[in-house]
Design a protein around this motif. Sequence first.
Motif, PDB file in Angstrom:
ATOM      1  N   UNK A 134      25.376  39.428  38.054  1.00  0.00           N
ATOM      2  CA  UNK A 134      25.813  38.298  37.235  1.00  0.00           C
ATOM      3  C   UNK A 134      24.872  37.127  37.493  1.00  0.00           C
ATOM      4  N   UNK A 158      28.511  33.857  40.550  1.00  0.00           N
ATOM      5  CA  UNK A 158      27.110  34.186  40.291  1.00  0.00           C
ATOM      6  C   UNK A 158      26.446  34.826  41.502  1.00  0.00           C
ATOM      7  N   UNK A 159      25.528  35.757  41.203  1.00  0.00           N
ATOM      8  CA  UNK A 159      24.728  36.323  42.285  1.00  0.00           C
ATOM      9  C   UNK A 159      23.345  35.684  42.288  1.00  0.00           C
ATOM     10  N   UNK A 207      18.732  33.335  44.817  1.00  0.00           N
ATOM     11  CA  UNK A 207      20.006  33.953  45.141  1.00  0.00           C
ATOM     12  C   UNK A 207      21.046  32.832  45.285  1.00  0.00           C
TER      13      UNK A 207
END
Lengths: 285, 118
Positions: A31, A196-197, A212
């Motif tokens: 994501x 979120x990644x 990241x």
Amino acid sequence: MSAVFVEDLTMRYRGHTALDGVGLEFQENSIHGLLGRNGAGKTTLMRILTGQEFATSGRVEVFGQPPRENSAVLSRVCFIRESLKYPTNFKVREALAAAAIACDAWDAAFAERLVRDFALPAHRPLKKLSRGQLSAVGIIIGLASRAPLTLFDEPYLGLDAVARQVFYDRLLEDFAEHPRTIVLSTHLIDEVADLLEHVVLIDAGRVVIDADADELRGQAVSVAGSAEAVSAYAQGVAPLHRSELAGRLRVALPRRPARPADGVSVEPLSLQDLIVFSTSQGDRK
Amino acid sequence: MDDGRPLFQQIAEQIEGAILDGSLAADGQVPSTNELAAFHRINPATAAKGINQLVTDGILYKKRGIGMFVATDARERVLERRREAFGRDFVKPLLVEARRLGLSAEDVKKLIEKGGQE
């Protein structure tokens, strides 16, 4: 493997550069957050990724191929826009049926469940829906499409906090069972930060952060204390932001300096603050 | 979850906390990555990173095809590590603040003894 690969992508309109040498990669089954101010170039980038616009120059690959007029790629992509237009005489159920035909991986049972979750009147014509209900239709299509690459561009105009939470919860739940590549473009950074990644921040057509999400969270800090102590601690790290009051100084640093924090308080900076401080201020357009 | 610190670290600490207070027993099964992600409303990859950190540290172990379990000596390991960190995380900041207020180590010691009686 990457679902999206973009290299040195530039998009010029007459007298205006919307994207200026953008390079990024969206890994598969993850994501991604595509963040930035209005007019930063996010929508232009997503339009290019989905073959709706042709870049001036640069390389664009979606699942390893150029998306432009490429039905093999575009059939695996679902793009939910801020103000999606549907034939207005369609009823909710008909809009979903049309989406089901267009999306190879459509899950009808999941769509039904989402209609109930958002309490949508399935037999009402789209033109009689509220703004929030129309947004819910878009979200349902985006989720139930299970498209290998799904892009949501500010999908929740008019949706209240409860309905947005339904979206986040269903997204996470379904992503866990059916991993795919999701790109979420939004201003509600605090709300989506934990989902979120990977985060890409675009500012004035350029990528300014590509990292990241969880690493970002740990890196940036807010440092406060006497002007002298803060300056000594922050030396060598260019601050993103500084404010001073009566001999007290507060700076936002993109990373924690590698020295002991003597006489200063060091607190982590939220993703939202980091994004705000990393983005050019003032009105554009 | 708090703002700020990496979420994977917070996930790992919460599981350690559950091991310390006994809500996760030795050789008991730990919630799955997806359960943790749904519960904390975070990205599943982030939850997985927290779990993997604990596997690397020998606090959890994996049973193939079943899930993650608490290592037999997990509680001792966590206790040992937290005790080591106690000086750095709690005592040092305490002494820094004490010095700023003009309190000697002896004053602090008295305060601690007094605090114990209250």
